[in-house]
Motif scaffolding. Structure first.
Motif, PDB file in Angstrom:
ATOM      1  N   ARG A   1      -9.025  57.813  11.706  1.00  0.00           N
ATOM      2  CA  ARG A   1      -9.063  56.390  12.031  1.00  0.00           C
ATOM      3  C   ARG A   1      -9.869  55.634  10.968  1.00  0.00           C
ATOM      4  O   ARG A   1     -11.037  55.899  10.743  1.00  0.00           O
ATOM      5  CB  ARG A   1      -9.697  56.184  13.409  1.00  0.00           C
ATOM      6  CG  ARG A   1      -9.005  56.959  14.518  1.00  0.00           C
ATOM      7  CD  ARG A   1      -9.758  56.867  15.827  1.00  0.00           C
ATOM      8  NE  ARG A   1      -9.619  55.559  16.432  1.00  0.00           N
ATOM      9  CZ  ARG A   1     -10.395  55.117  17.424  1.00  0.00           C
ATOM     10  NH1 ARG A   1     -11.381  55.858  17.877  1.00  0.00           N
ATOM     11  NH2 ARG A   1     -10.187  53.936  17.954  1.00  0.00           N
ATOM     12  N   LEU A   2      -9.196  54.680  10.329  1.00  0.00           N
ATOM     13  CA  LEU A   2      -9.813  53.937   9.232  1.00  0.00           C
ATOM     14  C   LEU A   2      -9.778  52.432   9.467  1.00  0.00           C
ATOM     15  O   LEU A   2      -9.865  51.650   8.520  1.00  0.00           O
ATOM     16  CB  LEU A   2      -9.101  54.263   7.919  1.00  0.00           C
ATOM     17  CG  LEU A   2      -9.146  55.726   7.477  1.00  0.00           C
ATOM     18  CD1 LEU A   2      -8.177  55.976   6.339  1.00  0.00           C
ATOM     19  CD2 LEU A   2     -10.546  56.113   7.068  1.00  0.00           C
ATOM     20  N   THR A   3      -9.640  52.029  10.710  1.00  0.00           N
ATOM     21  CA  THR A   3      -9.456  50.603  11.010  1.00  0.00           C
ATOM     22  C   THR A   3     -10.661  49.759  10.629  1.00  0.00           C
ATOM     23  O   THR A   3     -10.520  48.551  10.406  1.00  0.00           O
ATOM     24  CB  THR A   3      -9.167  50.407  12.513  1.00  0.00           C
ATOM     25  OG1 THR A   3     -10.221  51.016  13.274  1.00  0.00           O
ATOM     26  CG2 THR A   3      -7.848  51.061  12.893  1.00  0.00           C
ATOM     27  N   ASP A   4     -11.848  50.372  10.544  1.00  0.00           N
ATOM     28  CA  ASP A   4     -13.057  49.588  10.272  1.00  0.00           C
ATOM     29  C   ASP A   4     -13.553  49.724   8.838  1.00  0.00           C
ATOM     30  O   ASP A   4     -14.659  49.305   8.524  1.00  0.00           O
ATOM     31  CB  ASP A   4     -14.172  49.983  11.240  1.00  0.00           C
ATOM     32  CG  ASP A   4     -14.550  51.459  11.136  1.00  0.00           C
ATOM     33  OD1 ASP A   4     -13.735  52.225  10.587  1.00  0.00           O
ATOM     34  OD2 ASP A   4     -15.638  51.832  11.598  1.00  0.00           O
TER      35      ASP A   4
ATOM     36  N   LYS B   1      -4.119  51.080  10.248  1.00  0.00           N
ATOM     37  CA  LYS B   1      -3.817  50.025  11.225  1.00  0.00           C
ATOM     38  C   LYS B   1      -4.255  50.409  12.639  1.00  0.00           C
ATOM     39  O   LYS B   1      -4.321  49.554  13.518  1.00  0.00           O
ATOM     40  CB  LYS B   1      -2.312  49.723  11.227  1.00  0.00           C
ATOM     41  CG  LYS B   1      -1.784  49.140   9.915  1.00  0.00           C
ATOM     42  CD  LYS B   1      -0.389  48.610  10.084  1.00  0.00           C
ATOM     43  CE  LYS B   1       0.572  49.666  10.519  1.00  0.00           C
ATOM     44  NZ  LYS B   1       1.499  50.158   9.533  1.00  0.00           N
ATOM     45  N   GLY B   2      -4.499  51.688  12.878  1.00  0.00           N
ATOM     46  CA  GLY B   2      -4.948  52.125  14.203  1.00  0.00           C
ATOM     47  C   GLY B   2      -3.840  52.242  15.231  1.00  0.00           C
ATOM     48  O   GLY B   2      -4.104  52.142  16.422  1.00  0.00           O
TER      49      GLY B   2
ATOM     50  N   LEU C   1     -10.146  61.911  14.014  1.00  0.00           N
ATOM     51  CA  LEU C   1     -11.232  62.041  13.045  1.00  0.00           C
ATOM     52  C   LEU C   1     -11.765  60.656  12.674  1.00  0.00           C
ATOM     53  O   LEU C   1     -11.071  59.652  12.809  1.00  0.00           O
ATOM     54  CB  LEU C   1     -10.742  62.744  11.778  1.00  0.00           C
ATOM     55  CG  LEU C   1      -9.879  64.002  11.939  1.00  0.00           C
ATOM     56  CD1 LEU C   1      -9.407  64.497  10.580  1.00  0.00           C
ATOM     57  CD2 LEU C   1     -10.635  65.091  12.669  1.00  0.00           C
ATOM     58  N   THR C   2     -13.001  60.608  12.194  1.00  0.00           N
ATOM     59  CA  THR C   2     -13.585  59.321  11.791  1.00  0.00           C
ATOM     60  C   THR C   2     -14.577  59.517  10.648  1.00  0.00           C
ATOM     61  O   THR C   2     -15.221  60.570  10.534  1.00  0.00           O
ATOM     62  CB  THR C   2     -14.287  58.635  12.975  1.00  0.00           C
ATOM     63  OG1 THR C   2     -14.828  57.389  12.540  1.00  0.00           O
ATOM     64  CG2 THR C   2     -15.418  59.489  13.528  1.00  0.00           C
ATOM     65  N   LEU C   3     -14.686  58.495   9.813  1.00  0.00           N
ATOM     66  CA  LEU C   3     -15.695  58.466   8.755  1.00  0.00           C
ATOM     67  C   LEU C   3     -16.895  57.625   9.152  1.00  0.00           C
ATOM     68  O   LEU C   3     -17.922  57.645   8.474  1.00  0.00           O
ATOM     69  CB  LEU C   3     -15.102  57.868   7.469  1.00  0.00           C
ATOM     70  CG  LEU C   3     -14.084  58.706   6.695  1.00  0.00           C
ATOM     71  CD1 LEU C   3     -13.533  57.895   5.535  1.00  0.00           C
ATOM     72  CD2 LEU C   3     -14.704  59.986   6.189  1.00  0.00           C
ATOM     73  N   SER C   4     -16.753  56.860  10.208  1.00  0.00           N
ATOM     74  CA  SER C   4     -17.789  55.898  10.586  1.00  0.00           C
ATOM     75  C   SER C   4     -18.326  56.235  11.979  1.00  0.00           C
ATOM     76  O   SER C   4     -18.274  57.375  12.415  1.00  0.00           O
ATOM     77  CB  SER C   4     -17.212  54.482  10.550  1.00  0.00           C
ATOM     78  OG  SER C   4     -16.152  54.356  11.481  1.00  0.00           O
ATOM     79  N   GLU C   5     -18.826  55.220  12.670  1.00  0.00           N
ATOM     80  CA  GLU C   5     -19.398  55.446  13.996  1.00  0.00           C
ATOM     81  C   GLU C   5     -18.376  55.313  15.117  1.00  0.00           C
ATOM     82  O   GLU C   5     -18.731  55.298  16.286  1.00  0.00           O
ATOM     83  CB  GLU C   5     -20.568  54.478  14.213  1.00  0.00           C
ATOM     84  CG  GLU C   5     -21.744  54.751  13.269  1.00  0.00           C
ATOM     85  CD  GLU C   5     -22.882  53.770  13.454  1.00  0.00           C
ATOM     86  OE1 GLU C   5     -22.601  52.624  13.882  1.00  0.00           O
ATOM     87  OE2 GLU C   5     -24.032  54.142  13.183  1.00  0.00           O
TER      88      GLU C   5
END
Length: 514
Positions: free
Chosen positions: A248-251, A84-85, A121-125
């Protein structure tokens, strides 16, 4: 002894612990908070996994926040899946509020506002520490599972990995993997056939389509270098507090395959690299998966099977897994049966299906002479929950309707400026955010193909040159043969003889004189 005093003794004796613990709140009886009747979670059993459940707006995320804060204070690192961020506020202290002060007076625990060491941390951009893994590290078995391949296709993937190992071809990203798949059925098909048997183009085509589907969900950002080292999830700051790593998985809520890919890789890497802990007094790492129902509803069968296996095995590595979701029925029974800690916030009974779910949920908790669990589940207020954990001997603690303590950190997200400042200070951003594309299978195979084509062109030119020489030699031989043949012809001999020529010229001279 009145009912309240009896209940107080029941709760405190049932929550007695010899080791370290986290106090999450105070027990409630008939809607009243019993000050000092603290509900405790022993650190020793936190690797037995757990569940935080409840309807939207009942306080699940705040309970997660409280656990993460207290774990950090105890020097235990945490990984949070923030779908949810709304968890980045852990880095800043709570501004406080009179209602928070009042809540803590009822509980009997002083309120202290403070921020915690946080890594984004992030998996995307998105901004944050980039998490990556190479295709080789992921391995043929996990890759086949995430791609949901048939046994035949999984066999092809195993052969591909074996070929790359034997020929020192690093499989780093998806373009490496796609290139070797293409090579196996085109330029290198004879080489593969000699060593491993012929590979069907139908199989490699099906695998390629699965890889493209994975790429469309952003997996090309995940596969590659620099690979994330899971040991960096276990960092402790200079004050002895464990880092709270927030992914962060919001996207990627609508990209379950990317999340599945990451989860499979992370859990497998942790299980393979963390040492056996046995029956330790505290966990090495605690992982919280927020909005877990999104995972279980959308994830592949491979992920579900992997999580079920990991939940059963990974506790021996000192790792606790905690699922945060709206209803316990969102979690598969095979997983739910392995969860020691349960923090159940209120459920809402709007439909017959809801009432049935509440009845099933109530059966997951220990019986209590002080509560009708089904009734309590619908009567809990925001920030209140039914709590039961495992004591140090692995027995369920008394079920307690609990007034949960408030988070010490901010219950809101960081501003853009605060997030930027946090990332500027991060050592992991400097370590992992440089994209590296070194020579790997893609480049090496292209070079091999180019060299092979150059060699073929050279051989072709050589053959053409030899054929040309043969043709020229044949032509010279034919010309010589004709010359010899002419020389041997009697008529030619007479016509070219000196006597004949002189006679002709003599006749011509006489004619001209006349």
């Amino acid at each position: 002894m009145d009912k309240k005093e009896t209940f107080f003794n029941y709760i405190t004796e049932g929550n007695t612990t010899k080791g370290d613990f986290i106090p999450v709140g105070a027990a409630m009886l008939d809607g009243e908070t019993i000050t000092g009747a603290h509900v405790k979670i022993p650190l020793k059993t936190l690797n037995r996994h757990g569940l935080i459940a409840g309807a939207t707006g009942t306080g699940k995320t705040k309970s997660l926040q409280v656990l993460a804060e207290n774990l950090s204070d105890k020097g235990i690192p945490v990984l949070l899946m923030d779908i949810k961020g709304d968890l980045s506020g852990l880095a800043q202290p709570s501004p406080g509020h009179p209602k928070i002060t009042e809540r803590h007076e009822k509980i009997g625990i002083p309120f202290e506002a403070k921020g915690f060491p946080v890594e984004i941390l992030t998996l995307s951009e998105q901004n944050g520490v980039r998490l990556r893994a190479t295709v080789s590290e992921f391995g043929p078995v996990l890759l086949s599972r995430i791609l949901e391949l048939s046994d035949t296709q999984a066999g092809v993937v195993a052969v591909i990995f074996q070929y790359c190992d034997n020929n020192k071809l690093p499989l780093l990203d998806l373009k490496d993997f796609k290139k070797i798949l293409q090579y196996a059925t085109e330029e290198g098909k004879e080489e593969f056939a000699d060593a491993y048997g012929r590979i069907s183009t139908a199989s490699t085509g099906a695998i390629l389509r699965k890889v493209v589907e994975l790429e469309q969900q952003g997996a090309d950002l995940f596969f590659g270098e620099t690979s994330f080292e899971v040991s960096d999830l276990q960092r402790i700051d200079e004050n002895g507090r464990g880092y709270i790593n927030i992914l962060r998985l919001t996207d990627i809520q609508d990209r379950p395959k990317l999340f599945s890919t990451f989860m499979l890789s992370l859990l497998a890497e942790i299980y393979s690299t963390f040492p056996e802990q046995g029956d330790a007094d505290r966990p090495e790492l605690v992982i919280f998966i927020d909005e877990a129902h999104l995972i279980f509803n959308e994830a592949s069968k491979a992920l579900l099977n992997q999580i079920e296996s990991i939940v059963k095995l990974i506790r021996s590595k000192g790792v606790g897994l905690y699922f945060v979701t709206q209803n316990p029925t969102d979690v598969p029974e095979a997983v739910l049966g392995q969860l020691g800690l349960k923090i159940q916030h209120a459920l809402r009974a709007f439909t017959a299906k809801d009432r049935k779910a509440i009845k099933l949920t109530a059966q997951n908790y220990p019986d209590s002479e002080y509560y009708n669990t089904e009734d309590v589940l619908t009567a809990l207020g925001t920030g209140e929950a039914l709590v039961t954990a495992l004591d140090e001997k692995g027995r369920p603690t008394p079920l307690a309707a609990t007034m949960m303590r408030a988070p010490m950190s901010r219950m809101d997200i960081l501003t853009d400026a605060e997030l930027k400042e946090l990332l500027v200070k991060s050592k992991l951003v400097k370590k992992y955010n440089e994209t590296i594309d070194r020579e790997s299978a893609y480049e090496l195979l292209n070079k091999k193909i180019a060299e092979s084509e150059a060699e073929e062109a050279k051989e072709k030119a050589k053959k053409e040159q030899e054929e040309l020489k043969k043709a020229q030699s044949k032509q010279r031989t034919t010309t010589t043969s004709r010359s010899r043949s002419s020389a041997m012809n009697p008529i030619v001999k007479v016509l070219t003889s000196a006597t004949f020529i002189r006679s002709v010229f003599g006749i011509l001279t006489k004619v001209m004189k006349k």
